[in-house]
Scaffold this active site. Structure first.
Site, PDB file in Angstrom:
ATOM      1  CD  GLU A 438     -27.216  29.239  14.977  1.00  0.00           C
ATOM      2  OE1 GLU A 438     -27.060  30.363  15.517  1.00  0.00           O
ATOM      3  OE2 GLU A 438     -27.301  29.100  13.753  1.00  0.00           O
ATOM      4  CD  GLU A 517     -30.825  29.019  11.439  1.00  0.00           C
ATOM      5  OE1 GLU A 517     -30.130  30.048  11.484  1.00  0.00           O
ATOM      6  OE2 GLU A 517     -31.405  28.537  12.440  1.00  0.00           O
TER       7      GLU A 517
END
Length: 866
Positions: A438, A517
């Protein structure tokens, strides 16, 4: 008298290392025991003659933050679980025997969080900011052979938050000493891979970097042998002789052919061993072992992932490294327990989110059969920003955590990534290298130069695996060109990325994707709501009932019906993964609850796990077991203790590996449910509540395969105390996990039982940690008391080695351990454990500073004053 015994011990152990030819082969020696520790920053503590007599004595690995009290004002805040950090020092004095002269001695720290700075005998060796990668130093130039030596370590984690989660503080992984000859295999000096594999044979390529530390050119014979699992006989061998100039190194390439190889897979994790032997003439100078797993990997944009030519769906978990009440301090057996729970659930893959995990983790993944997405960084340089409501990259290098890795990335990232790759590239479990999680750099106003640099570095050091990253807000990253620089794109759920698989597969047909995720669902063990509670309301699923059945549930607790989370639940996420063939698999967030990233005080834990902080499974654990295994099983929820709700209709869900199930309330059938339609992954009955027995029977093909029952408990009247292990060897660092369970007078489990339990340990043992899984509990992990939460609590016990000093071959007396638990007004319980001594001694170097050990059993979580 003591010094003579210690010298005798060292001499005895080293004599056992000498071969008939008088050689000392490579030895890797555990260096965890008998350190001294001080919290704070005393001036001059690195000096050899510094007086550390008042410092606390302890063994490593050690996390000092987990020993402290929770504090709403702690600088680490919600990311760090409201636990303190700071600065601390470690020292160890040890004797080095005379027969080490002429050899090389190296120290390696598997992990220091963070800013680990090391001295030997007052000489500064170096500083490593990143707390998740090991660091090693050559002690040889500064050692006092035949005398006393002092190793000193400063740990500085004062500035907080240093990460977006709890990192712990201290020398939290193992420490090792390695002794070699000057001619040796370099640190992480082998690179083993299998460029060609068939069922009939495998071509094994081996690159070995050999260092010649002598002052003259050496003619070195490099022998390689491949040993099958559990065998002392090689099945393939080769040799090459090379001339290496003085003070230089050379990489030697060899190829061996392995006939009819046993392939490595999660179902059959067959591990070979490549043994490298260095000889000069008839003298053996080094022996170096490397794991080898023979397997093939194929990733396809349309058809998914193939292991050894067979299609495999990645059934994965993301996990932080803390071990619940133990903090980040690595206890190998605690880690093994956790991995076995995931294996029993059917998990076949792990993502090391969001940093390199320990060498022991990698070894266990090899041995137990997990496929690993091996991640190096959570942040690069940039932080997040918002423009017109859109999440974008900051235009400066402010990072994701205020005092996080962003401060060190420019100077250290390539070295940290290189060390990570070389450390782990021989592990067959590794299937992808993840260079980021991220990172805002992937978004608008970010940059793509860094991803190219890191990707190319991976391809240079290990071109056998693809490069990936876990990326959120995929819909905006799609427009920056960042994702095209990756071999495989990991879809994190943030920004709704988990809903884009089909659209992106059509738009980018050559992109290989997986759920890196997803899902971020939430559960608190034993807590329920019938109304959906998602953080992103636009993604909520329908409520289970028109009126909330359980309005009394605390707002800080999450529902175990699989109707609480961020944007998608476990069942819907698995449906996408299972039915879209081009999605390689999924890695849910997370396998276990973890300290930190709590969402705010008073909650101190991340409540995302399908297993709570104490290793108690939540209901969703059984959903995955029903989908990921063939084990005959059935699990029903919720519990059946609802006084005052008589007649209220309660949804009862079942997870099972059967194809149908029948539910009974007090012996009366409530009907048979089959999978299909709106409920392809769970079965449901709407049941008017009446106390008694709720029993479910699972059938497959008409045959009963499993049965379970839950009972309404009466008033709490007693408790049970059970241990999962009764023999504890301190040299193996064994642990006993004790369970406290609240029951009624008839032995029925009380799912809402809450009692304070007092603990007392007699004999050679200590309490390492206690907890109950309650994310709102602020009771210290180090304590002689624990409160049960929803009927359960956990106590973790380890044996102590005792005060006796013995020779390595001398048998110590076994010691009885009695753990007594008391609840006011109830009969006390006792457990009898046993300290045994079966393992091998862990260290050759005996400490020079001895004396009574500080107690590790704290009263109410307050450490003793040094």
């Amino acid at each position: 008298m003591l010094l003579s015994r210690l010298t005798c011990l060292v001499a005895f152990v080293f004599s056992g290392m000498l071969s008939a030819a008088g050689d000392i082969p490579r030895q890797k020696l555990n260096f965890d025991t008998d350190w001294k520790f001080a919290l704070g920053d005393p001036e001059g503590a690195q000096a050899t003659d510094y007086d550390a007599s008042a410092w606390r004595e302890l063994d490593l690995p050690h996390d000092w933050s987990v020993e402290a009290n929770f504090d709403a004002d702690a600088a680490a805040g919600a990311p760090g679980g409201y636990l303190p950090s700071g600065v601390g020092w470690y020292r160890k004095a040890f004797l080095v025997p005379d027969n080490i002269a002429g050899r090389r001695v190296f120290i390696e720290f598997d992990g220091i969080y963070m800013n680990g700075e090391v001295w030997i005998n007052g000489h500064h060796l170096g500083k490593r900011p990143y707390g998740y990668i090991g660091v090693g130093y050559d002690l040889t130039p500064h050692l006092k052979v035949g005398g006393r030596n002092v190793i000193t370590v400063k740990v500085d984690d004062l500035k907080q938050p240093s990460a977006r989660w709890y990192g712990g503080t201290g020398i939290y992984r193992h420490v090792w000493l390695t002794i070699t000859q000057p001619v040796r295999v370099a640190h992480h000096g082998t690179y083993v891979r299998t460029p060609q594999v068939t069922r009939q044979s495998a071509r094994v390529a081996i690159d070995t970097t050999v260092i010649n530390g002598e002052e003259e050119e050496m003619l070195v014979e490099v022998d390689q042998g491949i040993y099958p699992p559990g065998s002392d006989y090689f099945v393939a061998a080769g040799s090459k002789e090379v001339s290496i100039p003085a003070g230089s190194e050379m990489t030697v390439a060899q190829f061996l052919d392995l006939k009819e190889p046993m392939l490595w897979s999660p179902e059959s994790p067959n591990l070979y061993k490549v043994r490298t032997t260095l000889r000069v003439g008839a003298k053996v100078l080094d022996v170096y072992d490397t794991p080898l797993g023979v397997r093939t990997l194929r990733f396809d944009a349309n058809d998914g992932f193939f292991l050894n030519g067979e299609p495999v769906i990645l059934r994965g978990m993301c996990n932080h490294q803390d071990l619940g009440p133990l903090g980040t301090a690595l206890w190998d057996q605690a880690l093994e327990r956790r991995l076995r729970m995931l294996k029993d659930m059917g998990c076949n893959a792990l993502r090391t989110s969001h940093y390199p995990q320990s060498p022991e983790f990698m070894r266990m993944a090899d041995e137990m059969g997990f496929l690993v997405v091996n991640e190096t960084f959570d942040e690069w340089r940039r932080g997040w920003n918002f423009v017109d409501g859109q999440l974008v990259s900051s235009r400066n290098d402010r990072g994701k955590a205020r005092y996080g890795y962003n401060q060190y990335f420019t100077a250290w990232s390539e070295r940290d990534l290189t060390d990570h790759l070389k450390r782990d590239r021989n592990h067959p479990c590794v299937i992808m290298w993840s260079i980021a999680n991220e990172v805002p750099e992937a978004q608008k106003f970010g940059e793509i130069e860094t991803v190219k640099v890191l990707r190319d570095l991976v391809r240079e050091i290990d071109p056998t695996r693809p490069v990936t990253a876990g990326i959120n807000h995929i819909h905006t990253a799609n427009e920056t060109g960042f994702l095209e620089e990756l071999d495989i794109v990991g879809y994190n759920g943030g920004g709704g990325s988990c809903f884009l698989y089909e659209k992106d597969h059509e738009r980018f047909p050559n992109r290989i994707i997986y759920a890196s995720e997803v899902p971020h669902s939430l559960q608190t063990r034993g807590e329920y709501r019938t109304h959906t509670n998602y953080r992103e309301k636009q993604h909520e699923i329908p409520n289970l009932t028109e009126e909330e059945v359980f309005p009394e549930t605390d707002a800080w607790y999450e529902s175990s019906y699989d109707n609480a989370g961020v944007r998608i639940n476990a069942r819907d996420s698995w449906h996408l993964t299972k039915t879209l063939p081009y999605v390689l698999g999924e890695f849910r967030w997370t396998g276990f609850d973890y300290i930190g990233e709590s969402g705010g005080w008073p909650r101190v834990l991340g409540n995302f796990g399908i297993i709570d902080l104490c290793n108690f499974p939540k209901d969703t654990y059984y959903f995955y077991q029903s989908q990921w295994t063939d084990t005959p099983m059935i699990h029903i929820l919720p519990h059946w203790n609802w006084p005052g709700k008589e007649g209220t209709v309660i949804p009862v869900h079942a997870y099972t590996t059967g194809d149908e199930a029948e539910l009974f309330l007090n012996g009366e059938s409530l009907g048979v449910r089959k999978f299909g339609g709106e409920n392809p992954y769970h079965l449901e009955w709407m049941v008017p509540y009446a106390p008694g027995e709720l029993r479910a029977v699972a059938r497959k093909g008409g045959d009963e395969i499993a049965e379970t029952a839950i009972h309404t408990a009466g008033p709490p009247a007693r408790f049970q105390l059970e241990a999962d292990q009764v023999e504890l060897d301190p040299r193996r660092r064994d642990l006993a996990y004790l369970t406290v369970r609240i029951e009624d007078a008839d032995g029925n489990f009380d799912p809402k039982g809450e009692r304070w339990v007092s603990l007392q340990v007699r004999g050679p043992a200590r309490i390492l940690g206690v907890h109950n899984g309650d994310p709102l509990s602020h009771h210290p992990f180090k304590s002689n008391t624990v409160r049960t939460f929803n009927g359960l609590a956990r106590v973790i016990v380890a044996s102590t080695p005792g005060d006796d000093v013995v020779q390595p071959n001398e048998k110590r007396e076994s010691g009885e351990i009695i753990v007594r638990a008391s609840v006011r007004g109830w009969e006390s319980r006792e457990l009898r454990l046993k300290r045994v001594h079966q393992g091998k001694p862990e260290s050759v170097f005996k400490p020079d500073n001895s004396g009574p050990r500080a107690t590790d059993v704290y009263d109410e979580g307050v450490p003793p004053v040094d």
